[in-house]
Design an enzyme around this catalytic site. Structure first.
Site, PDB file in Angstrom:
ATOM      1  N   HIS A   1      -1.372  -1.421  -4.270  1.00  0.00           N
ATOM      2  CA  HIS A   1      -2.897  -1.126  -3.570  1.00  0.00           C
ATOM      3  C   HIS A   1      -2.256   0.191  -3.355  1.00  0.00           C
ATOM      4  CE1 HIS A   1      -5.837  -2.466  -1.083  1.00  0.00           C
ATOM      5  NE2 HIS A   1      -5.513  -1.175  -0.474  1.00  0.00           N
TER       6      HIS A   1
ATOM      7  N   MET B   1      -9.373   7.985  -0.124  1.00  0.00           N
ATOM      8  CA  MET B   1     -10.193   8.354   1.030  1.00  0.00           C
ATOM      9  C   MET B   1     -10.755  10.242   0.633  1.00  0.00           C
ATOM     10  SD  MET B   1      -7.784   7.552   3.804  1.00  0.00           S
ATOM     11  CE  MET B   1      -6.519   5.610   4.000  1.00  0.00           C
TER      12      MET B   1
ATOM     13  N   SER C   1       1.270  -1.746   0.146  1.00  0.00           N
ATOM     14  CA  SER C   1      -0.191  -0.012  -0.545  1.00  0.00           C
ATOM     15  C   SER C   1       0.785   1.205   0.320  1.00  0.00           C
ATOM     16  CB  SER C   1      -0.590  -0.159   1.640  1.00  0.00           C
ATOM     17  OG  SER C   1      -1.463   1.300   1.133  1.00  0.00           O
TER      18      SER C   1
ATOM     19  N   MET D   1     -12.179   4.038  -0.378  1.00  0.00           N
ATOM     20  CA  MET D   1     -12.761   4.596   0.836  1.00  0.00           C
ATOM     21  C   MET D   1     -13.876   5.203   0.901  1.00  0.00           C
ATOM     22  SD  MET D   1      -9.937   3.587   3.306  1.00  0.00           S
ATOM     23  CE  MET D   1      -8.762   3.160   1.919  1.00  0.00           C
TER      24      MET D   1
ATOM     25  N   HIS E   1      -8.522   0.771  -4.060  1.00  0.00           N
ATOM     26  CA  HIS E   1     -10.046   0.571  -2.301  1.00  0.00           C
ATOM     27  C   HIS E   1     -10.180   1.961  -2.550  1.00  0.00           C
ATOM     28  CE1 HIS E   1      -9.509  -0.181   1.996  1.00  0.00           C
ATOM     29  NE2 HIS E   1     -11.157   0.045   1.762  1.00  0.00           N
TER      30      HIS E   1
ATOM     31  N   MET F   1     -11.774  -5.893   5.572  1.00  0.00           N
ATOM     32  CA  MET F   1     -10.406  -4.874   6.028  1.00  0.00           C
ATOM     33  C   MET F   1     -10.552  -5.233   7.256  1.00  0.00           C
ATOM     34  SD  MET F   1     -10.362  -2.779   4.581  1.00  0.00           S
ATOM     35  CE  MET F   1      -9.433  -1.739   5.550  1.00  0.00           C
TER      36      MET F   1
ATOM     37  N   ASP G   1      -4.924   3.560  -1.851  1.00  0.00           N
ATOM     38  CA  ASP G   1      -5.727   3.670  -1.152  1.00  0.00           C
ATOM     39  C   ASP G   1      -6.510   4.727  -0.809  1.00  0.00           C
ATOM     40  OD1 ASP G   1      -6.345   1.070   1.000  1.00  0.00           O
ATOM     41  OD2 ASP G   1      -4.260   2.206   1.287  1.00  0.00           O
TER      42      ASP G   1
ATOM     43  N   ASP H   1      -6.428  -6.561   4.572  1.00  0.00           N
ATOM     44  CA  ASP H   1      -5.808  -5.064   4.373  1.00  0.00           C
ATOM     45  C   ASP H   1      -6.067  -4.436   5.712  1.00  0.00           C
ATOM     46  OD1 ASP H   1      -5.376  -2.688   3.681  1.00  0.00           O
ATOM     47  OD2 ASP H   1      -6.762  -2.273   2.985  1.00  0.00           O
TER      48      ASP H   1
END
Ligand code: DX5
Ligand code: ZN
Length: 219
Positions: A36, A40, A11, A71, A69, A140, A38, A178
């Site tokens: 990966h 957000m 990540s 979020m 991913h 998660m 992330d 994760d």
């Protein structure tokens, strides 16, 4: 346990953003299988990370599989933009999708692999009617929003339940885990049935990230 076909997905959240090019280059030369990424939004999770322009640049710097991913609330509004930015896989949170089936079809119609993520409190059985449609289930093992948290032990049971569900429905989905993954606990996570290990701080805080990736790969 060298024969397990484990995918390692470092990540980038834990990387040095000032040296992002070097970090991606290090991953390109490592045994990492996926990157990966992330994303957000400060609404679904109490943090803001990075978004489309950063992912476009990472895409140009790597041929590795880009595992995004999301979020974020209302992920359907941005699916096409993430495809254009270069995402290979788009994973949305169960908790953000009132029409998960539609969201998954949208991602697949755009030509990406489609994943669904479950927060620690969300039970696995809620995926029973969609398990044959998804390419990946992301369990998660911390509450999403931050790197460097401790692995929630209950996640092991959720991984086993997901593996049973996949077997029962003869589904093809991979199981990604994760949050809080270390070289020490990776073996038990794989034993529970995971295929893909995400690791942020374990990789980027180590003295030799490439060696740590190798250790995770052969856990
Ligand atoms: C957390 C993110 C993770 C995070 C993991 O919300 O989804 O991918 O980067 O970080 P570590 O491996 O440090 O727990
Ligand atoms: Zn993540």
């Amino acid at each position: 346990m060298e024969n397990r076909n484990t995918f390692i997905a470092p990540s980038l959240l834990a990387s040095n953003f000032l040296e992002l090019g070097k970090e991606v280059d290090m991953l390109n030369h490592s045994e990492a299988d996926w990157l990966h990424l992330d994303v957000m939004d400060g609404r679904f999770v109490p943090n803001i990370s990075f978004g489309l322009p950063v992912i476009s640049h990472i895409r140009k710097a790597t041929t590795k599989f880009c595992d995004v991913h999301l979020m974020i609330e209302e992920p359907e509004k941005y699916a096409e933009d993430f495809k254009k930015a270069g995402a290979d896989m788009l994973t949305v949170h169960y908790e953000t999708c009132n029409h998960l089936h539609r969201n998954i079809q949208q991602i697949k119609d755009l030509g990406m692999k489609a994943g669904v993520a479950l927060n620690p409190h969300t039970p696995v059985h809620l995926l029973e009617n969609i398990i044959n449609d998804v390419d990946l289930v992301l369990i998660m093992s911390v509450n999403p929003g931050f790197g460097g948290q401790h692995f929630i032990q209950k996640s092991l049971e959720k991984i086993r339940q997901t593996r049973e569900m996949i077997n029962h429905y003869k589904a093809h989905a991979l199981i990604e885990v994760d949050g809080g993954i270390t070289v020490e606990n990776a073996g038990s996570i794989l034993d529970a049935g995971a295929n893909v290990l995400v690791a942020g701080s374990t990789v980027f805080s180590s003295k030799d990230p490439a060696a740590t990736i190798r250790a995770l790969k052969h856990a």
